[in-house]
Design a protein around this motif. Structure first.
Motif, PDB file in Angstrom:
ATOM      1  N   ASP A 145       0.831  -1.200   0.000  1.00  0.00           N
ATOM      2  CA  ASP A 145       0.000   0.000   0.000  1.00  0.00           C
ATOM      3  C   ASP A 145       0.869   1.254   0.000  1.00  0.00           C
ATOM      4  N   ASP A 146       0.264   2.384  -0.342  1.00  0.00           N
ATOM      5  CA  ASP A 146       1.019   3.631  -0.465  1.00  0.00           C
ATOM      6  C   ASP A 146       1.871   3.923   0.764  1.00  0.00           C
ATOM      7  N   THR A 147       1.271   3.831   1.935  1.00  0.00           N
ATOM      8  CA  THR A 147       1.978   4.245   3.147  1.00  0.00           C
ATOM      9  C   THR A 147       2.839   3.148   3.751  1.00  0.00           C
ATOM     10  N   THR A 148       2.937   2.015   3.086  1.00  0.00           N
ATOM     11  CA  THR A 148       3.878   0.976   3.519  1.00  0.00           C
ATOM     12  C   THR A 148       4.926   0.695   2.451  1.00  0.00           C
ATOM     13  N   TRP A 149       4.582   0.910   1.182  1.00  0.00           N
ATOM     14  CA  TRP A 149       5.561   0.697   0.124  1.00  0.00           C
ATOM     15  C   TRP A 149       6.591   1.827   0.111  1.00  0.00           C
ATOM     16  N   ASP A 150       6.134   3.061   0.269  1.00  0.00           N
ATOM     17  CA  ASP A 150       7.061   4.196   0.338  1.00  0.00           C
ATOM     18  C   ASP A 150       6.492   5.230   1.312  1.00  0.00           C
ATOM     19  N   PRO A 151       6.501   4.919   2.608  1.00  0.00           N
ATOM     20  CA  PRO A 151       5.899   5.841   3.577  1.00  0.00           C
ATOM     21  C   PRO A 151       6.601   7.187   3.637  1.00  0.00           C
ATOM     22  N   TRP A 152       7.907   7.219   3.403  1.00  0.00           N
ATOM     23  CA  TRP A 152       8.635   8.494   3.435  1.00  0.00           C
ATOM     24  C   TRP A 152       8.035   9.462   2.413  1.00  0.00           C
ATOM     25  N   TYR A 153       7.869   8.996   1.202  1.00  0.00           N
ATOM     26  CA  TYR A 153       7.317   9.846   0.139  1.00  0.00           C
ATOM     27  C   TYR A 153       5.859  10.199   0.406  1.00  0.00           C
ATOM     28  N   LYS A 170      -8.565  25.519  10.598  1.00  0.00           N
ATOM     29  CA  LYS A 170      -7.126  25.562  10.837  1.00  0.00           C
ATOM     30  C   LYS A 170      -6.720  24.532  11.889  1.00  0.00           C
ATOM     31  N   GLY A 171      -7.521  24.397  12.942  1.00  0.00           N
ATOM     32  CA  GLY A 171      -7.223  23.391  13.966  1.00  0.00           C
ATOM     33  C   GLY A 171      -7.198  21.993  13.389  1.00  0.00           C
ATOM     34  N   GLN A 172      -8.134  21.707  12.478  1.00  0.00           N
ATOM     35  CA  GLN A 172      -8.141  20.397  11.832  1.00  0.00           C
ATOM     36  C   GLN A 172      -6.902  20.206  10.962  1.00  0.00           C
ATOM     37  N   GLY A 173      -6.502  21.264  10.259  1.00  0.00           N
ATOM     38  CA  GLY A 173      -5.314  21.171   9.426  1.00  0.00           C
ATOM     39  C   GLY A 173      -4.058  20.896  10.238  1.00  0.00           C
ATOM     40  N   LEU A 174      -3.931  21.585  11.375  1.00  0.00           N
ATOM     41  CA  LEU A 174      -2.782  21.351  12.253  1.00  0.00           C
ATOM     42  C   LEU A 174      -2.779  19.926  12.786  1.00  0.00           C
ATOM     43  N   PHE A 175      -3.965  19.414  13.126  1.00  0.00           N
ATOM     44  CA  PHE A 175      -4.047  18.033  13.598  1.00  0.00           C
ATOM     45  C   PHE A 175      -3.599  17.063  12.512  1.00  0.00           C
ATOM     46  N   LEU A 176      -4.078  17.276  11.286  1.00  0.00           N
ATOM     47  CA  LEU A 176      -3.739  16.350  10.210  1.00  0.00           C
ATOM     48  C   LEU A 176      -2.253  16.393   9.882  1.00  0.00           C
ATOM     49  N   ARG A 177      -1.642  17.586   9.961  1.00  0.00           N
ATOM     50  CA  ARG A 177      -0.193  17.631   9.754  1.00  0.00           C
ATOM     51  C   ARG A 177       0.519  16.858  10.865  1.00  0.00           C
ATOM     52  N   ALA A 178       0.070  17.064  12.092  1.00  0.00           N
ATOM     53  CA  ALA A 178       0.666  16.340  13.220  1.00  0.00           C
ATOM     54  C   ALA A 178       0.473  14.837  13.055  1.00  0.00           C
ATOM     55  N   TRP A 179      -0.687  14.417  12.567  1.00  0.00           N
ATOM     56  CA  TRP A 179      -0.942  12.981  12.373  1.00  0.00           C
ATOM     57  C   TRP A 179       0.089  12.375  11.417  1.00  0.00           C
ATOM     58  N   ASN A 180       0.286  13.030  10.274  1.00  0.00           N
ATOM     59  CA  ASN A 180       1.227  12.498   9.296  1.00  0.00           C
ATOM     60  C   ASN A 180       2.657  12.531   9.823  1.00  0.00           C
ATOM     61  N   TYR A 181       3.007  13.581  10.555  1.00  0.00           N
ATOM     62  CA  TYR A 181       4.340  13.623  11.136  1.00  0.00           C
ATOM     63  C   TYR A 181       4.515  12.565  12.223  1.00  0.00           C
ATOM     64  N   HIS A 182       3.457  12.264  12.970  1.00  0.00           N
ATOM     65  CA  HIS A 182       3.597  11.244  14.011  1.00  0.00           C
ATOM     66  C   HIS A 182       3.828   9.868  13.387  1.00  0.00           C
ATOM     67  N   MET A 183       3.266   9.638  12.199  1.00  0.00           N
ATOM     68  CA  MET A 183       3.542   8.377  11.515  1.00  0.00           C
ATOM     69  C   MET A 183       5.005   8.319  11.055  1.00  0.00           C
ATOM     70  N   LEU A 184       5.513   9.404  10.526  1.00  0.00           N
ATOM     71  CA  LEU A 184       6.928   9.440  10.146  1.00  0.00           C
ATOM     72  C   LEU A 184       7.823   9.251  11.366  1.00  0.00           C
ATOM     73  N   TYR A 185       7.481   9.910  12.457  1.00  0.00           N
ATOM     74  CA  TYR A 185       8.235   9.809  13.705  1.00  0.00           C
ATOM     75  C   TYR A 185       8.254   8.371  14.207  1.00  0.00           C
ATOM     76  N   GLY A 186       7.107   7.713  14.164  1.00  0.00           N
ATOM     77  CA  GLY A 186       7.020   6.344  14.648  1.00  0.00           C
ATOM     78  C   GLY A 186       7.780   5.351  13.791  1.00  0.00           C
ATOM     79  N   LEU A 187       7.896   5.617  12.485  1.00  0.00           N
ATOM     80  CA  LEU A 187       8.537   4.672  11.570  1.00  0.00           C
ATOM     81  C   LEU A 187      10.018   4.961  11.335  1.00  0.00           C
ATOM     82  N   PHE A 188      10.363   6.257  11.233  1.00  0.00           N
ATOM     83  CA  PHE A 188      11.733   6.634  10.883  1.00  0.00           C
ATOM     84  C   PHE A 188      12.487   7.304  12.024  1.00  0.00           C
TER      85      PHE A 188
END
Length: 586
Positions: free
Chosen positions: A100-108, A138-156
C-alpha cells in the motif's frame, strides 16, 4: 502573469456543491475543479480542500498489510512485501514493507500529504469569512499535519521538519533529519495549537470523523509516550510525567467512556459502531463520495464464500497470542502440546471476539456455516485415514490456497450482519484513537513514575470491561503488558510497542507455532472426534495420502539487528536529497 493552480477534487467537490445553494460557488467553472483564487477566497471551498486531506488517511482496514504482521500477532499468508521486514531484508534499496502507499514508500507518501496540508495552513489565515469557522478548519489542518508527522516519527524516528511549501526555484540548504526530541516537540506544538483552536468547535452528525480537541490531546498522549520510551532517546522522569499529564488531560475531558459489555459478541460489536462512546478519532467510510475503501472482509474472511465474497484469509492470527489468553477467572492455562479436549474453552471474552477457530460458525445469511479447519487424521478404530474439512488446505474442492496456515482466522473488526453480496467494500469504521489506549498510556506512565496504585486503577478499568477480575499488582508490568496487547490486539499498536520498548529481538527470537486440528474419526453419535496439536512452523508432515507431502510454508521471523528498529529512507529519496543521512542504514 499570475499562475493559477487548479485543485481537482471530483467527489469531495461534488459533495460540497450538493449541499450549497450559494451562486458564487455554483458560478465557478468548471464545477469539478477550482482555481487557486477561488479555493482560497471562500472558506467553504477551503473546507473542500481540507476534506481531501482526510481522505488521504489510510487506516489498517484499508490496506493489504497490517502493522500487526510484523509482530507476534499476525502472520501474513501472502507476503505482500512484509517479508522485507520480517525476514530482515530492509535496506535503502529494498525499503518497502507492504503493497500500500503508506507501507511501500511511507517516506514519500506522508511528506506528500504534509505538503498539501502545509499549503492549506499557509493560506487559511487569509481566507475571508467567519473567524470561528476559520479557526476550526485551521485546527483540523494542524491536527492532520501532526498525524502524518507522528507516523513518520514512529517509523523513521529522525525526520526532516518541513512546515512550508516550496516553489520550483527554492534552493535547499543544509536541512536534514532533526533530532528525535525536536521532531516530537514539533508535533506536540501543532497539537497544542490544534487543541486550542478546536476547543469550542461545534460539529453536527455529518461531521463524524473530524479532528476534535480530544483527538489532538489523545495524539499528543501517544507521541509523548513514544518520546519517553527507550527507542526514542533517553527516558527520564520529566518525559514520563509529560506523557502522563497528556493522557490525563484526555481523561479529564470526561467526553469519552468505556461502554460495558456482557459477552464476546457485544465486545466485538464495539468495533463496528461509529458512535462508540470511547472513540476519539476514527476513519469514516462513504463509498459514494470516494472516502476510501474498507477491504478487511477481503483479507480477513475465511476462505470460501463468506458474506458475499471469497475470503483470502490473508491475515493469519498467530498461536503465540491465542495461547496467552487468560481464562474467564483470570488464571492462565498452558496450551497443551497435544490434546483431544477442546483447548479454547472458557477463555476470556476477547478471545472469541478476536479469533475464529475450527468449529466456529461464520458467514452471512445462507453462507453461515461451521468452519472446518481440521486435517486428515488416523481413525484407529476403523484403521483408515479420515477426510479433511472443507476449509482445510487439503480440500481441493475449495479455495485451499487461501486457507489459514496458523489454524486461526481474524474475527476482530468483522461485522457478521454485513451483507457483502456483490461488493467487497463496506463501511465499518477504523478507530485511530480510543479511550482504552489512553487509559493504558496513562497506566504505563504511572508505572514508570513508581505510582503502581494509580496505574492499577486504569489497568483494571480495561480488565473489568472485559469481564475479568481485577489485577492485583503482584507483577504490574506483566499485568500491564497483557492488557495492552489483548485490548489493542490487531490494531497496530504492538508494532510500535515492541520497537519502542526495544524488545524486537526478544520477540523475533521466539519460534512461531500453529495449531493443527485433525479428524480422528466419529463417535457413536456421528460427531467428529478431533485432536489438537501445537507445532512449530516449518515442519513437514506426511499424511501418507498417495505419498503426498504437505509442507507448512510459514517462515520464522529474523531479527536483523539494531538498525531494524527503524525503516530505511529509500535510496531514490537519498539521491534526491544529498543533505539526508541514511542512518542507521549504510
Amino acid at each position: 502573469m499570475k499562475l493559477k493552480k487548479l485543485f481537482i477534487l471530483p467527489a469531495l467537490a461534488a459533495s460540497m456543491l450538493s449541499f450549497t445553494s450559494c451562486t458564487d460557488i455554483l458560478d465557478q467553472e468548471p464545477l469539478d475543479s477550482f482555481t487557486d483564487d477561488a479555493v482560497w477566497g471562500d472558506l467553504r471551498l477551503a473546507e473542500v480542500y481540507l476534506n481531501a486531506q482526510y481522505a488521504n488517511l489510510m487506516p489498517e482496514n484499508a490496506k493489504g498489510t497490517l502493522f500487526a504482521c510484523y509482530t507476534d500477532e499476525v502472520y501474513h499468508k501472502h507476503g505482500y512485501a512484509t517479508e522485507n521486514y520480517t525476514q530482515g531484508y530492509l535496506s535503502p534499496e529494498q525499503s518497502g514493507i507492504g503493497w500500500d502507499d503508506t507501507t511501500w514508500d511511507p517516506w514519500y507518501d506522508y511528506y506528500r500529504y504534509i505538503n498539501k496540508i502545509n499549503l492549506f495552513l499557509e493560506r487559511i489565515d487569509d481566507v475571508p469569512g467567519d473567524d470561528t469557522y476559520r479557526d476550526t478548519l485551521k485546527g483540523q489542518g494542524l491536527f492532520l499535519r501532526a498525524w502524518n508527522y507522528h507516523m513518520l516519527y514512529g517509523l523513521f524516528g529522525r525526520v526532516v521538519i518541513v512546515d512550508q511549501t516550496y516553489d520550483l526555484d527554492h534552493e535547499f540548504g543544509e536541512e536534514g533529519r532533526a533530532d528525535l526530541d525536536k521532531v516530537a516537540d514539533f508535533i506536540v506544538k501543532d497539537l497544542d495549537e490544534a487543541a486550542k483552536l478546536l476547543h469550542n468547535a461545534e460539529y453536527g452528525p455529518s461531521d463524524l470523523g473530524r479532528a476534535t480537541e480530544g483527538a489532538a490531546l489523545a495524539l499528543k498522549s501517544r507521541v509523548l509516550l513514544w518520546k519517553a520510551s527507550p527507542l526514542f532517546g533517553t527516558p527520564s522522569r520529566e518525559k514520563w510525567q509529560a506523557a502522563a499529564d497528556a493522557a490525563k488531560a484526555v481523561i479529564d475531558l470526561n467526553q469519552y467512556y468505556l461502554r460495558p459489555v456482557n459477552n464476546s459478541e457485544e465486545y466485538a460489536a464495539l468495533f463496528f459502531d461509529t458512535n462508540n462512546p470511547e472513540v476519539i478519532f476514527e476513519k469514516i467510510y462513504d463509498p459514494k463520495w470516494g472516502a476510501g475503501e474498507n477491504i478487511s472482509y477481503l483479507h480477513q474472511a475465511p476462505m470460501g464464500p463468506y458474506n458475499g465474497y471469497q475470503g483470502w484469509g490473508t491475515y493469519n492470527p498467530c498461536h503465540e497470542v491465542a495461547a496467552k489468553f487468560q481464562l474467564k477467572d483470570g488464571s492462565h492455562v498452558d496450551f497443551p502440546e497435544y490434546t483431544e479436549e477442546y483447548p479454547w474453552g472458557d477463555r476470556e471474552i476477547r478471545f472469541n471476539a478476536n479469533y475464529l477457530v475450527d468449529g466456529d460458525m461464520w458467514g452471512y445469511g445462507s453462507d453461515n456455516q461451521e468452519l472446518q479447519l481440521f486435517l486428515p487424521g488416523w481413525d484407529a478404530e476403523n484403521g483408515t485415514w479420515t477426510t479433511a474439512g472443507r476449509h482445510s488446505a487439503e480440500n481441493y474442492d475449495s479455495e485451499w490456497w487461501n486457507v489459514s496456515e496458523t489454524g486461526y482466522y481474524m474475527r476482530k473488526f468483522l461485522d457478521p450482519s454485513y451483507d457483502m453480496t456483490g461488493t467487497l467494500m463496506h463501511t465499518t469504521p477504523w478507530f485511530f484513537l480510543r479511550l482504552a489506549e489512553i487509559y493504558l498510556n496513562y497506566a504505563e506512565c504511572q508505572i514508570e513514575l513508581g505510582n503502581n496504585g494509580e496505574a492499577l486503577q486504569y489497568i483494571n478499568l480495561i480488565r473489568n470491561r472485559a469481564l475479568l477480575p481485577s489485577a492485583t499488582g503482584a507483577d504490574i508490568r506483566a499485568e500491564y503488558e497483557y492488557e495492552r496487547q489483548m485490548e489493542l490486539l490487531f490494531e497496530g499498536q504492538r508494532f510500535f510497542d515492541i520497537r519502542r520498548w526495544k524488545i524486537l529481538d526478544k520477540i523475533y527470537a521466539e519460534p512461531l507455532h500453529f495449531v493443527k486440528v485433525q479428524n480422528m474419526g466419529t463417535d457413536a453419535n456421528g460427531k467428529i472426534k478431533k485432536s489438537y496439536t501445537c507445532s512449530i512452523y516449518d515442519e513437514v508432515y506426511d499424511w501418507d495420502l498417495e505419498d503426498w507431502v504437505m509442507e507448512v510454508k510459514v517462515k520464522q521471523r529474523r531479527y536483523a539487528g539494531e538498525k531494524h528498529y527503524w525503516l530505511p529512507i529509500p535510496r531514490w529519496e537519498l539521491n534526491k536529497c544529498p543533505f539526508l543521512d541514511a542512518l542507521p542504514y549504510e
